[in-house]
Motif scaffolding. Structure first.
Motif, PDB file in Angstrom:
ATOM      1  N   VAL A 116     -14.715 -23.065  -8.858  1.00  0.00           N
ATOM      2  CA  VAL A 116     -14.544 -21.846  -8.063  1.00  0.00           C
ATOM      3  C   VAL A 116     -13.070 -21.465  -8.144  1.00  0.00           C
ATOM      4  CG1 VAL A 116     -14.768 -20.776  -5.784  1.00  0.00           C
ATOM      5  CG2 VAL A 116     -16.379 -22.573  -6.485  1.00  0.00           C
ATOM      6  N   ALA A 117     -12.787 -20.237  -8.541  1.00  0.00           N
ATOM      7  CA  ALA A 117     -11.398 -19.827  -8.743  1.00  0.00           C
ATOM      8  C   ALA A 117     -11.116 -18.482  -8.079  1.00  0.00           C
ATOM      9  CB  ALA A 117     -11.081 -19.744 -10.240  1.00  0.00           C
ATOM     10  N   ALA A 118      -9.875 -18.298  -7.643  1.00  0.00           N
ATOM     11  CA  ALA A 118      -9.407 -17.017  -7.105  1.00  0.00           C
ATOM     12  C   ALA A 118      -8.390 -16.430  -8.082  1.00  0.00           C
ATOM     13  CB  ALA A 118      -8.770 -17.209  -5.740  1.00  0.00           C
ATOM     14  N   PHE A 119      -8.412 -15.112  -8.247  1.00  0.00           N
ATOM     15  CA  PHE A 119      -7.523 -14.466  -9.207  1.00  0.00           C
ATOM     16  C   PHE A 119      -7.287 -13.017  -8.801  1.00  0.00           C
ATOM     17  CE2 PHE A 119     -11.835 -15.265 -10.756  1.00  0.00           C
ATOM     18  CZ  PHE A 119     -12.372 -13.989 -10.731  1.00  0.00           C
ATOM     19  N   PRO A 120      -6.086 -12.479  -9.108  1.00  0.00           N
ATOM     20  CA  PRO A 120      -5.802 -11.083  -8.790  1.00  0.00           C
ATOM     21  C   PRO A 120      -6.587 -10.160  -9.713  1.00  0.00           C
ATOM     22  CG  PRO A 120      -3.987 -12.034 -10.016  1.00  0.00           C
ATOM     23  CD  PRO A 120      -4.947 -13.151  -9.743  1.00  0.00           C
ATOM     24  N   VAL A 126      -8.305  -5.960  -5.408  1.00  0.00           N
ATOM     25  CA  VAL A 126      -7.797  -7.012  -4.523  1.00  0.00           C
ATOM     26  C   VAL A 126      -8.026  -8.374  -5.190  1.00  0.00           C
ATOM     27  CG1 VAL A 126      -8.227  -5.625  -2.471  1.00  0.00           C
ATOM     28  CG2 VAL A 126     -10.011  -7.180  -3.291  1.00  0.00           C
ATOM     29  N   TYR A 127      -7.589  -9.443  -4.535  1.00  0.00           N
ATOM     30  CA  TYR A 127      -7.846 -10.784  -5.075  1.00  0.00           C
ATOM     31  C   TYR A 127      -9.350 -11.055  -5.070  1.00  0.00           C
ATOM     32  CZ  TYR A 127      -3.903 -13.818  -6.263  1.00  0.00           C
ATOM     33  OH  TYR A 127      -2.870 -14.454  -6.920  1.00  0.00           O
ATOM     34  N   GLY A 128      -9.844 -11.630  -6.158  1.00  0.00           N
ATOM     35  CA  GLY A 128     -11.251 -11.976  -6.260  1.00  0.00           C
ATOM     36  C   GLY A 128     -11.470 -13.477  -6.183  1.00  0.00           C
ATOM     37  N   LEU A 129     -12.653 -13.859  -5.749  1.00  0.00           N
ATOM     38  CA  LEU A 129     -13.070 -15.255  -5.673  1.00  0.00           C
ATOM     39  C   LEU A 129     -14.335 -15.360  -6.507  1.00  0.00           C
ATOM     40  CD1 LEU A 129     -12.476 -17.980  -4.168  1.00  0.00           C
ATOM     41  CD2 LEU A 129     -14.102 -17.205  -2.427  1.00  0.00           C
ATOM     42  N   GLY A 130     -14.301 -16.145  -7.603  1.00  0.00           N
ATOM     43  CA  GLY A 130     -15.414 -16.059  -8.542  1.00  0.00           C
ATOM     44  C   GLY A 130     -15.903 -17.368  -9.127  1.00  0.00           C
ATOM     45  N   LEU A 178     -18.852 -21.488  -3.474  1.00  0.00           N
ATOM     46  CA  LEU A 178     -18.076 -20.276  -3.212  1.00  0.00           C
ATOM     47  C   LEU A 178     -18.408 -19.732  -1.823  1.00  0.00           C
ATOM     48  CD1 LEU A 178     -17.547 -17.212  -5.557  1.00  0.00           C
ATOM     49  CD2 LEU A 178     -18.236 -16.923  -3.210  1.00  0.00           C
ATOM     50  N   LYS A 179     -19.693 -19.607  -1.540  1.00  0.00           N
ATOM     51  CA  LYS A 179     -20.108 -19.053  -0.242  1.00  0.00           C
ATOM     52  C   LYS A 179     -19.668 -19.949   0.903  1.00  0.00           C
ATOM     53  CE  LYS A 179     -24.054 -16.386  -1.939  1.00  0.00           C
ATOM     54  NZ  LYS A 179     -25.505 -16.142  -1.854  1.00  0.00           N
ATOM     55  N   LEU A 180     -19.731 -21.260   0.692  1.00  0.00           N
ATOM     56  CA  LEU A 180     -19.318 -22.208   1.719  1.00  0.00           C
ATOM     57  C   LEU A 180     -17.817 -22.100   1.975  1.00  0.00           C
ATOM     58  CD1 LEU A 180     -20.179 -24.540   3.577  1.00  0.00           C
ATOM     59  CD2 LEU A 180     -19.667 -26.102   1.689  1.00  0.00           C
ATOM     60  N   SER A 181     -17.031 -22.007   0.907  1.00  0.00           N
ATOM     61  CA  SER A 181     -15.576 -21.951   1.050  1.00  0.00           C
ATOM     62  C   SER A 181     -15.119 -20.664   1.744  1.00  0.00           C
ATOM     63  CB  SER A 181     -14.900 -22.070  -0.315  1.00  0.00           C
ATOM     64  OG  SER A 181     -15.155 -20.933  -1.115  1.00  0.00           O
ATOM     65  N   LYS A 182     -15.855 -19.591   1.541  1.00  0.00           N
ATOM     66  CA  LYS A 182     -15.516 -18.292   2.135  1.00  0.00           C
ATOM     67  C   LYS A 182     -16.114 -18.108   3.525  1.00  0.00           C
ATOM     68  CE  LYS A 182     -16.226 -13.333   1.147  1.00  0.00           C
ATOM     69  NZ  LYS A 182     -14.869 -12.758   1.108  1.00  0.00           N
ATOM     70  N   GLY A 183     -17.179 -18.875   3.804  1.00  0.00           N
ATOM     71  CA  GLY A 183     -17.905 -18.674   5.051  1.00  0.00           C
ATOM     72  C   GLY A 183     -18.848 -17.495   4.955  1.00  0.00           C
ATOM     73  N   ARG A 184     -19.290 -17.188   3.731  1.00  0.00           N
ATOM     74  CA  ARG A 184     -20.177 -16.050   3.504  1.00  0.00           C
ATOM     75  C   ARG A 184     -21.617 -16.471   3.736  1.00  0.00           C
ATOM     76  NH1 ARG A 184     -19.452 -11.283   0.337  1.00  0.00           N
ATOM     77  NH2 ARG A 184     -21.351 -10.430  -0.583  1.00  0.00           N
ATOM     78  N   PRO A 185     -22.423 -15.657   4.413  1.00  0.00           N
ATOM     79  CA  PRO A 185     -23.827 -16.022   4.635  1.00  0.00           C
ATOM     80  C   PRO A 185     -24.540 -16.359   3.322  1.00  0.00           C
ATOM     81  CG  PRO A 185     -23.251 -14.100   5.941  1.00  0.00           C
ATOM     82  CD  PRO A 185     -22.073 -14.365   5.041  1.00  0.00           C
TER      83      PRO A 185
END
Length: 205
Positions: free
Chosen positions: A23-27, A31-35, A47-54
């Motif tokens: 899982v990586a974040a990049f500009p 905006v910054y993306g998490l992908g 990814l969803k767990l790290s972001k707290g996304r449903p």
């Protein structure tokens, strides 16, 4: 978890991280993306767990070419006009997905949101991986959208595998439109003007 920080010039490390299910974040150009790579389903859960996304909320797909878009989604003449006018750029379009896209990617929905960024680093990363990415904004759910490296590092250091250091070209998340029906729907306002989108959709000069 140790989060590795790299520069854009170290693109091969980013490619390897994502190909290995990281899982990586990049500009990006917005905006910054998490992908993650789109068919790395365990990485998608992380990814969803790290972001707290449903868990039930799908992640938009970031593509590297028009050919990739046509491989995963259905288009028509109106959609083609929008693609030609606004991709690459800060524009996300929701389309009916094709059967080749795993239902787990879209959480059972028959639609998929697609975006092609106007960013050479990401397009090259997708080209080297050979597959689209699933990318959402790099911020904790419910918090302001991540635009600056320091903010992203504060939120995700120790939670994801890698952060690419750099500056975003914009500060506003992409415009989102739903083109799955006869009438175009503007889902989210963004950097692309609504009137320009509707004009292209209707074929007006």
């Amino acid at each position: 978890m140790e989060t590795k920080i790299i520069e854009r010039k170290e693109i091969e490390q980013a490619v390897e991280c994502l190909k290995m299910g990281g899982v990586a974040a990049f500009p990006t150009d917005t905006v910054y993306g998490l992908g993650v790579v789109y068919d790395e389903l365990e990485a998608l859960k992380r990814l969803k767990l790290s972001k707290g996304r449903p868990e039930e909320k799908p992640i938009p797909m970031m593509i590297g070419s028009k050919e990739q878009l046509e491989h995963v989604a259905f288009t028509n003449e109106k959609v083609e006009r929008l693609i030609e006018a606004f991709m690459p750029g800060g524009f996300t379009i929701i389309l009916k997905k094709k059967a080749c896209v795993n239902d787990e990617v879209t959480n059972g929905f028959d639609t998929i949101a697609l975006r092609m960024p106007d960013d050479a680093f990401i397009l090259e990363m997708i080209r080297r991986i050979g597959k689209p990415l699933l990318v959402t904004s790099a911020n904790l759910s419910g918090q302001p959208t991540g635009v600056y490296f320091d903010d992203v590092k504060k939120d995700f250091d120790g939670r994801i595998d890698m952060i690419v250091k750099g500056e975003c070209k914009g500060s506003v998340s992409s415009t989102i439109v739903d083109a799955t029906g006869d009438e175009l729907k503007i889902v989210r306002q963004g950097p692309i003007d609504q009137e320009d989108i509707i004009k292209e959709w209707e074929g007006r000069k």
